[in-house]
Scaffold this active site. Structure first.
Site, PDB file in Angstrom:
ATOM      1  CE1 TYR A  63     -17.182  12.952  23.132  1.00  0.00           C
ATOM      2  CE2 TYR A  63     -16.934  14.389  21.231  1.00  0.00           C
ATOM      3  CZ  TYR A  63     -17.203  14.219  22.579  1.00  0.00           C
ATOM      4  OH  TYR A  63     -17.490  15.313  23.368  1.00  0.00           O
ATOM      5  CB  SER A 120     -19.348  17.573  20.824  1.00  0.00           C
ATOM      6  OG  SER A 120     -18.099  17.895  20.251  1.00  0.00           O
TER       7      SER A 120
HETATM    8  P1  NAP Z   1     -15.523  14.825  32.350  1.00  0.00           P
HETATM    9  O1  NAP Z   1     -14.897  15.897  33.149  1.00  0.00           O
HETATM   10  O2  NAP Z   1     -14.759  13.580  32.066  1.00  0.00           O
HETATM   11  O3  NAP Z   1     -16.927  14.464  33.059  1.00  0.00           O
HETATM   12  C1  NAP Z   1     -17.705  13.415  32.546  1.00  0.00           C
HETATM   13  C2  NAP Z   1     -18.782  13.082  33.546  1.00  0.00           C
HETATM   14  O4  NAP Z   1     -19.561  11.998  33.010  1.00  0.00           O
HETATM   15  C3  NAP Z   1     -18.230  12.616  34.896  1.00  0.00           C
HETATM   16  O5  NAP Z   1     -19.031  13.098  35.952  1.00  0.00           O
HETATM   17  C4  NAP Z   1     -18.348  11.099  34.792  1.00  0.00           C
HETATM   18  O6  NAP Z   1     -18.455  10.542  36.089  1.00  0.00           O
HETATM   19  C5  NAP Z   1     -19.655  10.972  33.989  1.00  0.00           C
HETATM   20  N1  NAP Z   1     -19.761   9.660  33.351  1.00  0.00           N
HETATM   21  C6  NAP Z   1     -18.935   9.113  32.422  1.00  0.00           C
HETATM   22  N2  NAP Z   1     -19.326   7.859  32.138  1.00  0.00           N
HETATM   23  C7  NAP Z   1     -20.419   7.605  32.901  1.00  0.00           C
HETATM   24  C8  NAP Z   1     -21.249   6.465  33.075  1.00  0.00           C
HETATM   25  N3  NAP Z   1     -21.044   5.324  32.410  1.00  0.00           N
HETATM   26  N4  NAP Z   1     -22.279   6.564  33.954  1.00  0.00           N
HETATM   27  C9  NAP Z   1     -22.503   7.689  34.664  1.00  0.00           C
HETATM   28  N5  NAP Z   1     -21.748   8.800  34.526  1.00  0.00           N
HETATM   29  C10 NAP Z   1     -20.704   8.750  33.667  1.00  0.00           C
HETATM   30  O7  NAP Z   1     -15.988  15.366  30.915  1.00  0.00           O
HETATM   31  P2  NAP Z   1     -16.497  16.816  30.427  1.00  0.00           P
HETATM   32  O8  NAP Z   1     -15.439  17.344  29.534  1.00  0.00           O
HETATM   33  O9  NAP Z   1     -17.023  17.618  31.539  1.00  0.00           O
HETATM   34  O10 NAP Z   1     -17.685  16.352  29.460  1.00  0.00           O
HETATM   35  C11 NAP Z   1     -19.046  16.573  29.754  1.00  0.00           C
HETATM   36  C12 NAP Z   1     -19.836  16.482  28.467  1.00  0.00           C
HETATM   37  O11 NAP Z   1     -19.419  17.533  27.594  1.00  0.00           O
HETATM   38  C13 NAP Z   1     -19.614  15.183  27.696  1.00  0.00           C
HETATM   39  O12 NAP Z   1     -20.833  14.753  27.133  1.00  0.00           O
HETATM   40  C14 NAP Z   1     -18.658  15.577  26.600  1.00  0.00           C
HETATM   41  O13 NAP Z   1     -18.780  14.764  25.465  1.00  0.00           O
HETATM   42  C15 NAP Z   1     -19.116  16.992  26.326  1.00  0.00           C
HETATM   43  N6  NAP Z   1     -18.114  17.839  25.693  1.00  0.00           N
HETATM   44  C16 NAP Z   1     -16.944  18.156  26.337  1.00  0.00           C
HETATM   45  C17 NAP Z   1     -16.032  18.974  25.695  1.00  0.00           C
HETATM   46  C18 NAP Z   1     -14.729  19.362  26.348  1.00  0.00           C
HETATM   47  O14 NAP Z   1     -13.920  20.020  25.679  1.00  0.00           O
HETATM   48  N7  NAP Z   1     -14.483  19.047  27.586  1.00  0.00           N
HETATM   49  C19 NAP Z   1     -16.300  19.463  24.421  1.00  0.00           C
HETATM   50  C20 NAP Z   1     -17.489  19.111  23.798  1.00  0.00           C
HETATM   51  C21 NAP Z   1     -18.402  18.307  24.447  1.00  0.00           C
HETATM   52  P3  NAP Z   1     -17.963   9.055  36.482  1.00  0.00           P
HETATM   53  O15 NAP Z   1     -16.713   8.773  35.704  1.00  0.00           O
HETATM   54  O16 NAP Z   1     -17.762   9.144  37.972  1.00  0.00           O
HETATM   55  O17 NAP Z   1     -19.089   8.157  36.116  1.00  0.00           O
END
Ligand code: NAP
Length: 268
Positions: A173, A160
């Site tokens: 985080y 991130s």
């Molecule tokens: P998201 O839509 O909430 O997706 C998160 C994914 O992680 C889901 O498939 C979830 O599936 C899985 N997950 C969460 N906890 C888990 C666990 N205990 N075991 C297995 N799987 C798990 O989030 P996203 O925004 O796409 O984020 C993806 C990555 O990008 C993350 O690492 C986040 O920190 C990073 N990121 C996101 C942003 C943003 O603006 N969106 C910015 C910077 C970085 P289940 O809940 O079904 O397990």
């Protein structure tokens, strides 16, 4: 050295890839992108129904990684918070994809919002376990098999911009993503002599389930957008090209790198 064609550089034909967090958001987009580039993909998250939807999309796209002997896509529901089970997870994925994993993308991530004075040890531990311990342990299990087989590989951590900056009320985080960046530095240094590359992506603000509490606030959206030089928020698909670069031979001389994909936010 002959100049390779761009399509050969980015091709993942014949590669086996494991993507965590593949059920929705950024991980889903990256998994579809890797499959589209020809990789066989193993989709990991807790929600089996979300993984099934993504697997169906991969199959609709023709599953270019599929051959008579290979499955193209498999779903492996798992809770990454159970870090003691990650050795088995690496083994299961290798077995189901038919050999050593070449590419691993860690996109699973969780958040705990609140003032540091109000968050608990349990909040901190939950975020650190999923965002930091799990990628380290799972990458280590994948690398153990790559080292034993004498093959290289590419490990991509989804970090991130909060790995290099900060905001109020997300301290676990920020700690986890900063630690993840340190993990990238450490593992890339340790494994580079064996042809195993380790890099990180730093997405900017992307509207997903994870960020919906912020995106639902019009004032936050307006104020934040003012700070994004490219003038728009990110979409999960914006991460596909950067992930392909790091996963494929196009990135063969890149290791230990944090690639920001944030519309210019970090540098503004
Ligand atoms: P998201 O839509 O909430 O997706 C998160 C994914 O992680 C889901 O498939 C979830 O599936 C899985 N997950 C969460 N906890 C888990 C666990 N205990 N075991 C297995 N799987 C798990 O989030 P996203 O925004 O796409 O984020 C993806 C990555 O990008 C993350 O690492 C986040 O920190 C990073 N990121 C996101 C942003 C943003 O603006 N969106 C910015 C910077 C970085 P289940 O809940 O079904 O397990």
């Amino acid at each position: 050295m002959p100049l390779p064609s761009p399509s050969a550089l980015f091709s993942l034909q014949g590669r086996r890839a494991l993507v965590t967090g593949a059920g929705r958001g950024i991980g889903r987009a990256i998994a579809l992108g890797l499959a589209g580039a020809g990789a066989q993909v193993a989709l990991v998250a807790r929600s089996a129904s979300e993984l099934d939807e993504v697997a169906a999309r991969v199959r609709e796209g023709g599953s270019p990684g599929r051959t008579a002997a290979t499955p193209g896509v498999v779903t492996v529901p798992a809770d990454l918070a159970d870090t003691a089970a990650l050795e088995d997870l690496a083994e299961t994925v290798s077995r189901r994809l038919g050999g050593v994993i070449d590419v691993v993308v860690h996109a699973a991530g969780v958040q705990a919002r609140g003032r540091a004075t109000e968050l608990t040890d349990a909040d901190f531990a939950r975020v650190l376990t999923v965002n930091l311990t799990a990628p380290w342990r799972l990458s280590t299990e994948v690398a153990r098999r790559q080292l034993a087989a004498g093959v290289g590989g590419s490990h991509v951590m989804v970090a991130s911009m909060l790995a290099v900056t900060s905001r109020p009320e997300v301290s676990p985080y920020v700690a986890s993503k900063t630690g993840l960046l340190g993990t990238v530095r450490a593992l890339s240094t340790e494994w580079a002599p064996h042809g195993i590359r380790v890099n990180a992506l730093a997405p900017g603000y992307v509207a997903t389930a994870l960020t919906s509490p912020m995106f639902e606030q019009p004032d936050w959206r307006q104020e934040t957008l003012r700070r994004v030089p490219l003038g728009r928020f990110g979409q999960p698909e914006d991460l596909v090209g950067p992930a392909l670069l790091l996963a494929s031979d196009a990135g063969s001389y890149i290791t230990g790198h944090l690639l920001t994909v944030d519309g210019g936010w970090t540098s503004s």
